[in-house]
Structure formats: C-alpha cells, structure tokens
Design a protein around this motif. Structure first.
Motif, PDB file in Angstrom:
ATOM      1  N   GLN A 282     -46.173  -7.111 -16.974  1.00 40.56           N
ATOM      2  CA  GLN A 282     -46.150  -5.675 -16.661  1.00 40.56           C
ATOM      3  C   GLN A 282     -46.727  -4.855 -17.813  1.00 40.56           C
ATOM      4  O   GLN A 282     -47.551  -3.950 -17.607  1.00 40.56           O
ATOM      5  CB  GLN A 282     -44.719  -5.217 -16.388  1.00 40.56           C
ATOM      6  N   GLN A 283     -46.297  -5.166 -19.041  1.00 36.89           N
ATOM      7  CA  GLN A 283     -46.770  -4.424 -20.211  1.00 36.89           C
ATOM      8  C   GLN A 283     -48.266  -4.627 -20.427  1.00 36.89           C
ATOM      9  O   GLN A 283     -48.978  -3.697 -20.825  1.00 36.89           O
ATOM     10  CB  GLN A 283     -45.988  -4.856 -21.462  1.00 36.89           C
TER      11      GLN A 283
ATOM     12  N   TYR B  73     -43.603 -10.159  -9.671  1.00 38.66           N
ATOM     13  CA  TYR B  73     -44.245  -9.307 -10.673  1.00 38.66           C
ATOM     14  C   TYR B  73     -43.220  -8.656 -11.604  1.00 38.66           C
ATOM     15  O   TYR B  73     -43.350  -8.706 -12.832  1.00 38.66           O
ATOM     16  CB  TYR B  73     -45.098  -8.243  -9.992  1.00 38.66           C
ATOM     17  N   PHE B  74     -42.181  -8.061 -11.028  1.00 34.94           N
ATOM     18  CA  PHE B  74     -41.219  -7.325 -11.841  1.00 34.94           C
ATOM     19  C   PHE B  74     -40.292  -8.233 -12.639  1.00 34.94           C
ATOM     20  O   PHE B  74     -39.552  -7.774 -13.507  1.00 34.94           O
ATOM     21  CB  PHE B  74     -40.406  -6.371 -10.963  1.00 34.94           C
TER      22      PHE B  74
ATOM     23  N   SER C 250     -48.616   1.061 -26.495  1.00 37.19           N
ATOM     24  CA  SER C 250     -48.289  -0.027 -25.581  1.00 37.19           C
ATOM     25  C   SER C 250     -48.499  -1.379 -26.258  1.00 37.19           C
ATOM     26  O   SER C 250     -47.702  -2.314 -26.085  1.00 37.19           O
ATOM     27  CB  SER C 250     -49.151   0.083 -24.322  1.00 37.19           C
TER      28      SER C 250
ATOM     29  N   ASP D 139     -41.456 -10.476 -14.636  1.00 37.99           N
ATOM     30  CA  ASP D 139     -42.178 -10.801 -15.871  1.00 37.99           C
ATOM     31  C   ASP D 139     -42.536  -9.524 -16.613  1.00 37.99           C
ATOM     32  O   ASP D 139     -43.540  -8.871 -16.347  1.00 37.99           O
ATOM     33  CB  ASP D 139     -43.446 -11.594 -15.527  1.00 37.99           C
ATOM     34  N   GLU D 140     -41.720  -9.160 -17.575  1.00 42.03           N
ATOM     35  CA  GLU D 140     -41.899  -7.915 -18.320  1.00 42.03           C
ATOM     36  C   GLU D 140     -43.199  -7.918 -19.126  1.00 42.03           C
ATOM     37  O   GLU D 140     -43.877  -6.888 -19.246  1.00 42.03           O
ATOM     38  CB  GLU D 140     -40.707  -7.707 -19.264  1.00 42.03           C
ATOM     39  N   THR D 141     -43.571  -9.078 -19.674  1.00 41.81           N
ATOM     40  CA  THR D 141     -44.781  -9.152 -20.496  1.00 41.81           C
ATOM     41  C   THR D 141     -46.017  -8.851 -19.674  1.00 41.81           C
ATOM     42  O   THR D 141     -46.911  -8.098 -20.114  1.00 41.81           O
ATOM     43  CB  THR D 141     -44.902 -10.536 -21.147  1.00 41.81           C
TER      44      THR D 141
ATOM     45  N   ARG E  83     -45.653  -2.356 -28.554  1.00 42.70           N
ATOM     46  CA  ARG E  83     -44.522  -2.895 -27.790  1.00 42.70           C
ATOM     47  C   ARG E  83     -44.794  -4.341 -27.378  1.00 42.70           C
ATOM     48  O   ARG E  83     -43.909  -5.193 -27.413  1.00 42.70           O
ATOM     49  CB  ARG E  83     -44.249  -2.041 -26.550  1.00 42.70           C
TER      50      ARG E  83
ATOM     51  N   ALA F  83     -43.104  -8.286 -27.895  1.00 42.25           N
ATOM     52  CA  ALA F  83     -42.706  -9.013 -26.676  1.00 42.25           C
ATOM     53  C   ALA F  83     -43.265 -10.427 -26.645  1.00 42.25           C
ATOM     54  O   ALA F  83     -43.043 -11.169 -25.700  1.00 42.25           O
ATOM     55  CB  ALA F  83     -43.179  -8.249 -25.438  1.00 42.25           C
TER      56      ALA F  83
END
Length: 465
Positions: A101-102, A94-95, A121, A97-99, A124, A128
């Motif tokens: 998460q956003q 999970y962590f 959000s 993949d920043e997209t 941002r 991304a």
C-alpha cells in the motif's frame, strides 16, 4: 444454490463474510441497492446456503415484492454480487499488505508531482522494510520498488543514488522469481506436453551462483529447489530440506506448500526409478504438510494431495494412519469431491489389506472426474482387484478403454503415455495363458521404471505357484 457466487461465499470465514457485508454496504464500492438487499436476505443462511431453505424464487419475492419471478433478472443480481465478491477478495489481499500500500501511495505521489509528499512517504517506507525481512523473497521485490521511487527524486531531497544497490536488488528479485517459476515448470514438464526454451533460465542459473547473490536465503532455497527438479539431484533435494529448516521465515505457507508438491514429485520419480528408500522420505514430507497444515492457503485440501497421502501411508504399511487421516480430514476436502475421493481412498486401504470385495464396494461409489490422472488411478485399482479375483474379462475390458484414454489425450507428454503403455503391455503378457514367471520377471527387471511396475512384478512371482 447453483450460481457461482455461493462458491465464493461458502469459502469465506465468518469474519470475512461480515466484512463482505460492510464492503457491499459502502457506496464507494457498491451503489446497487438490490445487491445490498440480496446480501441481507442470504446472510442468515451462511455458511451452508442450503437449497432446501433458500431458493431463488423466495429471494426474488423478498427483494422484488409483488412482482412475478424473473429468472434472468435474478441471475443478473447474482452476477452483480459475484463481481463485487471478486473485488472484495482483491481488496482483502491488498489491504493485508501495508508495505505494498505504501509503495503504491509513493507511486501516486510521484505521478501527481507531489515530491514533498513522496519524500515523506519514502521515509515511512524505509522503516517498513526492517532488517529481519531480508530473508523473505518479497523483501527484494519491495526494496526494488522502493529504490525505483526514491530515484525519481533529486539527489538533494533523497540523498545520493546507489546504482549498485539498485541493480543488485532488482536482479535479486528477478532471480528469486525466475527460479521459482521454472521450478514449477520443470516439475510438470515431464507429465504434460510442454516445449521449453532453456535460454533464460540458463542465464539466471549462472547469476544465482555469483557471490553477490548465492548467500541470499531466498535465492539459496529457490536455487536448490530448481536444481532438484531440473537435474534430479539428491544433494539439492536434501539441501533444500535442510535450508527450509534453517531459514523458516523465508517462505510463506503457500510457497512451502508448492515446494512440498515439487519435493514429493521428486520422491515419486526416484521410487519409480527403483530407489524405494524415498518412500519413507515421501511419507515424512506428507506428515510435515499435515502437521503444519500447509494447504491452509488453499482453503481445502487439494484432492490429489489427499489421495496421495493415503497412497503413501499404504506404501509405508501405515494403514491405521490412513484410516485415522480419513476420519479427521475428509471434511476438509472441497464439498464436491468428498464422496468420490473418500470412497476411493477407502477402496485403496481395504485393497492393501487384502479385502477385495470391500475395496470393490467402495470403488463402485466413486464419481467421475475431469482429472485424467484420477481416472487412470481408478482404472488401475479396478484392474488390480479384478485380476487378483480372477475376473479376467473385466480386466480385458478395462485395458481396451485404457488404451483409448491414452491415445485420445492431448495433455499427456509422450513420456507419460509410454509409461502407461508399458504397464498395459506387461499386463497383457501377464494375462496370457502360457505366461512364464521367470521370463516375465526378467523382462520387467530390465525395463525402465513405469506405473504399476512393482505390482506386475509381484503378480509375475505368483505365477510360479
């Protein structure tokens, strides 16, 4: 160590194992002090966790000093750590993949009514999703989620709503995923007993051909792969290989690995149908897998792939390559398969060189497996060696057990069962004292493709001598 927790831990890299310690040490994820103590005790034995130096009794005495060993209590402790290890694996994915998460943060702001924070959000997120990722399949799934969140805002705060873009993006994501799923289904459909309703995929196939979608690289790739495996189209097969090189950023290594598995099975079926030129193509695909180490997402080289690489090397008279591959990559097999698979591969190589006794010696060292195709492969090689060394009683015995395996299997499709039965039928004809080479060859030539047909042809020709 017997518990399944050690299977996870041995598969972690050094850095991952360290992070798992941080994960366990966090009171947010773990409030079980004894699990933390267990990690601190076993970390010095990473990565082998050898039973000789690490026993449950010793661990128990360190974690529960002064208490008599309680096996049930120790197993509960292992299970608690296993549960945390699975959560750690999920968190790692999970962590990374920043997209995603956003997108989840945006969804939470929406569900909690924080519209200003949602707008921030989404701004941002917009940055991304750069242009270059539009080739990737995941882009369309992420964009579909982004548009869904954006459309929860009013037009004043988020701009006008683009219904066409929203619909096309969701549809593209659906086409990409559906084509991929059905490619994998059709790849195994011929071997396993699977009933399939084609209604959904027929509709998606039509969508994929529309101008709005057909030029999207991820759709183009998955469409070619799907047509290759469903319709056995050589044009689509070579088209996929070309597109794979044209759009190198579309597929992850994990997807490329699965695509190669499908392409390789295509080659096998073509070879079985008499198109022997696909042997070299198959070998080239395996060499591409090796050079790019496409199995890296699998942690270990799957034993079926490992075994088939050796078979392909033999088919192309590249035994030296096969021996070198065994030396270099045997350690990358899952530990539980190393002895059985490597011995089986050595047996095949020595058999191909005509060293039957050496091959039989290695076959004797192969272990058992639940994989029915592996069982058939071991029996096939035993049959060939026993027949070619005039040990016909052993062949008859193997044929009998072979028949029972086929009839008992509920996993194999009727087509695959028939393929194996054809092999046994012609093998039985070959074993007859009055077998005539010309008649047997003629019958084999007119028969459809089936397993070991080429070997039977070669043995039939030898009857002339």
């Amino acid at each position: 160590m017997e518990h399944k927790i050690f299977k996870i831990l041995t598969g972690l890299s050094k850095e991952e194992f360290r992070r798992f310690g941080d994960f366990i040490g966090s009171s947010y994820f773990n409030r079980l002090q004894k699990v933390t103590l267990l990690y601190n005790e076993i970390r010095k034995f990473y990565p082998s966790f050898s039973p000789r130096s690490l026993s449950s009794e010793k661990l128990y005495s360190r974690i529960f000093p002064g208490m008599n060993y309680n096996d049930m209590k120790m197993r509960v402790l292992y299970s608690q750590m296993f549960s945390l290890a699975e959560k750690f694996l999920a968190a790692e994915k999970y962590f990374a993949d920043e997209t995603v998460q956003q997108l989840d943060i945006a969804a939470e702001h929406r569900s909690r009514g924080n519209h200003r924070l949602l707008e921030s959000s989404l701004k941002r997120l917009e940055s991304a999703l750069p242009e270059q990722t539009k080739t990737a399949a995941a882009y369309y799934e992420n964009l579909a989620r982004f548009l869904s969140e954006k459309n929860h805002l009013s037009s004043q705060s988020a701009g006008s709503r683009d219904f066409v873009l929203e619909a096309d993006t969701v549809t593209a994501a659906h086409i990409i995923k559906t084509l991929w799923i059905y490619s994998t289904i059709y790849n195994i459909k011929g071997s396993l007993n699977i009933d399939l309703d084609d209604t959904v995929i027929n509709a998606v196939e039509s969508l994929a051909q529309l101008p709005a979608f057909s030029n999207i690289p991820a759709i183009k790739l998955n469409y070619l792969l799907y047509r290759c495996v469903r319709y056995m189209e050589e044009k689509s097969f070579y088209g996929y290989i070309e597109a794979m090189n044209t759009y190198p950023g579309v597929c992850s290594n994990a997807d490329l690995y699965q695509a190669h598995v499908i392409l390789l099975n295509f080659c096998v079926l073509k070879i079985r149908a008499g198109k022997t030129e696909f042997r070299k193509t198959k070998f080239d695909l395996y060499r591409n897998m090796i050079s790019k180490e496409l199995w890296s997402s699998e942690r270990y080289i799957p034993y079926a792939i490992f075994n088939n690489i050796i078979t392909s090397a033999i088919e192309n008279r590249q035994q030296e390559f096969g021996f070198e591959f065994l030396k270099q990559y045997t350690s990358k097999l899952e530990p539980g398969y190393i002895n059985s698979i490597s011995n089986f591969c050595y047996a095949k190589l020595y058999y191909s060189l005509g060293e039957l006794d050496a091959a039989l010696g290695y076959l004797a060292k192969t272990g058992t497996s639940d994989d029915i195709f592996y069982k058939f492969a071991v029996k096939d090689l035993n049959i060939k060696i026993f027949y070619e060394s005039d040990r016909y009683e052993q062949v008859y015995s193997l044929v009998d057990s072979y028949k029972h395996m086929i009839s008992r299997s509920k996993l194999l499709s009727p087509e695959v069962k028939e393929s194996y039965r054809m092999f046994l039928k012609y093998l039985t004809d070959l074993l007859k004292p009055d077998a005539e080479s010309a008649l047997l060859k003629s019958s084999l030539e007119s028969a459809p493709g089936f397993v070991n047909k080429e070997w039977l042809m070669n043995m039939a020709k030898k009857l002339e001598a």
